[in-house]
Design a protein around this motif. Sequence first.
Motif, PDB file in Angstrom:
ATOM      1  N   ASP A   1       0.840  -1.203   0.000  1.00  0.00           N
ATOM      2  CA  ASP A   1       0.000   0.000   0.000  1.00  0.00           C
ATOM      3  C   ASP A   1       0.871   1.246   0.000  1.00  0.00           C
ATOM      4  O   ASP A   1       1.880   1.298   0.695  1.00  0.00           O
ATOM      5  N   TYR A   2       0.460   2.206  -0.779  1.00  0.00           N
ATOM      6  CA  TYR A   2       1.199   3.457  -0.947  1.00  0.00           C
ATOM      7  C   TYR A   2       0.364   4.636  -0.474  1.00  0.00           C
ATOM      8  O   TYR A   2      -0.833   4.698  -0.790  1.00  0.00           O
ATOM      9  N   ASP A   3       0.984   5.577   0.211  1.00  0.00           N
ATOM     10  CA  ASP A   3       0.339   6.868   0.448  1.00  0.00           C
ATOM     11  C   ASP A   3       0.823   7.818  -0.641  1.00  0.00           C
ATOM     12  O   ASP A   3       1.661   8.702  -0.407  1.00  0.00           O
ATOM     13  N   ALA A   4       0.336   7.608  -1.838  1.00  0.00           N
ATOM     14  CA  ALA A   4       0.731   8.455  -2.975  1.00  0.00           C
ATOM     15  C   ALA A   4      -0.269   8.261  -4.102  1.00  0.00           C
ATOM     16  O   ALA A   4      -0.916   7.213  -4.206  1.00  0.00           O
ATOM     17  N   ASN A   5      -0.349   9.267  -4.945  1.00  0.00           N
ATOM     18  CA  ASN A   5      -1.185   9.175  -6.133  1.00  0.00           C
ATOM     19  C   ASN A   5      -0.614   8.113  -7.085  1.00  0.00           C
ATOM     20  O   ASN A   5       0.604   8.025  -7.272  1.00  0.00           O
TER      21      ASN A   5
END
Length: 354
Positions: free
Chosen positions: A144-148
């Motif tokens: 999981d990424y905290d990015a667009n």
Amino acid sequence: MGQAWVRNAWYVAGWAHELGSDAVIARTIIGEPLVLYRQDDGTPVVLQDRCCHRLAPLSMGRREGDNLRCMYHGFKFSPEGRCIEIPGQPKIPPKAVVRRYPAVESGSWLWVWMGDPALADPTQIAPTISLKDPAYRMKAGQLDYDANYILIDDNLLDLSHLSFAHENTLGRGMPQWAQERPRISRLERGLRVERWIQNRATPPYMQQKLGDTFDNFIAYDFLFPGLFLLRAYFYPAGTAQRVNLEAPNEPPLFQRCDDQAVTPVDARRSRYFYAAGARAQDIEWPQVEKMYGITETAFHEDKALIEAQQKMIDRDPEHPMVLATADAAPTQFRRMVQQWLDAEQPTPGAQRIA
Ligand code: FES
Ligand SMILES: [Fe+2]
């Protein structure tokens, strides 16, 4: 202004093995809450994760045969999203429906169509390697990424970063990634990126087959929204020159495979699905584990950089970027995404892709 999304596309919602026969799971894709379950025959169903009654999540409900029951007040929904039972009430209002999203299991992924259901064509889903295919040995994971998502797409479309971001993992001892430019060609829903890397040092377990060095033809199709389907073909040193750096059409001595998918969760979150391995004839499981381990370490290197990059962008969203020739593929791809977005919007150009 919120982020605008290209809706008419197949998005990877998850690994097929994540959705067990009795499971009811919640997913968010392009900001929309979805609930996933399977019918008795295994067919995946994707509905809006919001009961039409008092808006409780249907993902807190339970599967009953082919149907899904909201476990707040018991409304029951068919796989088409129609309410078919309201406890204590014979008449069901015609408005008692939730949105249904076309869903398909293909390869080892669950795919969901987020746009107009009339346009959903499962034959457009790109072929990917099934984890159960005996011709391959592939190991799968996700991050999981905290990015667009578009920042992750940029990263996958410009592998020049391997020489630096992955100097101790995927790009170890390989300045060629940054020094040489790939050949880029356009596909209907994305780009093909191809390159030769010559005279690579052979990993010990391949030396018997390949000698001390080898030539590597690395090709991938990158398709909307973030499918990265890479095949790396290993040839004896000297092959690249012999074929004049064109795409080879002789059988390789070894073939590595990577199937990956970036799915936008919302404007600042993404989920990255990936499998890495090789043809079964080329590799034993311990080597798959090793290859996968290095690859996953590299993905954490990407994640650290991209999440930090996203924070920096958010401090000053209008700050310009100074692009280099290595940005050709990400730039072309962003332009294509903008075109697809414009084609779905009443006012072209009014919405931005990130
Ligand atoms: S909120 Fe679902 S039945 Fe009431
Ligand atoms: Fe990377």
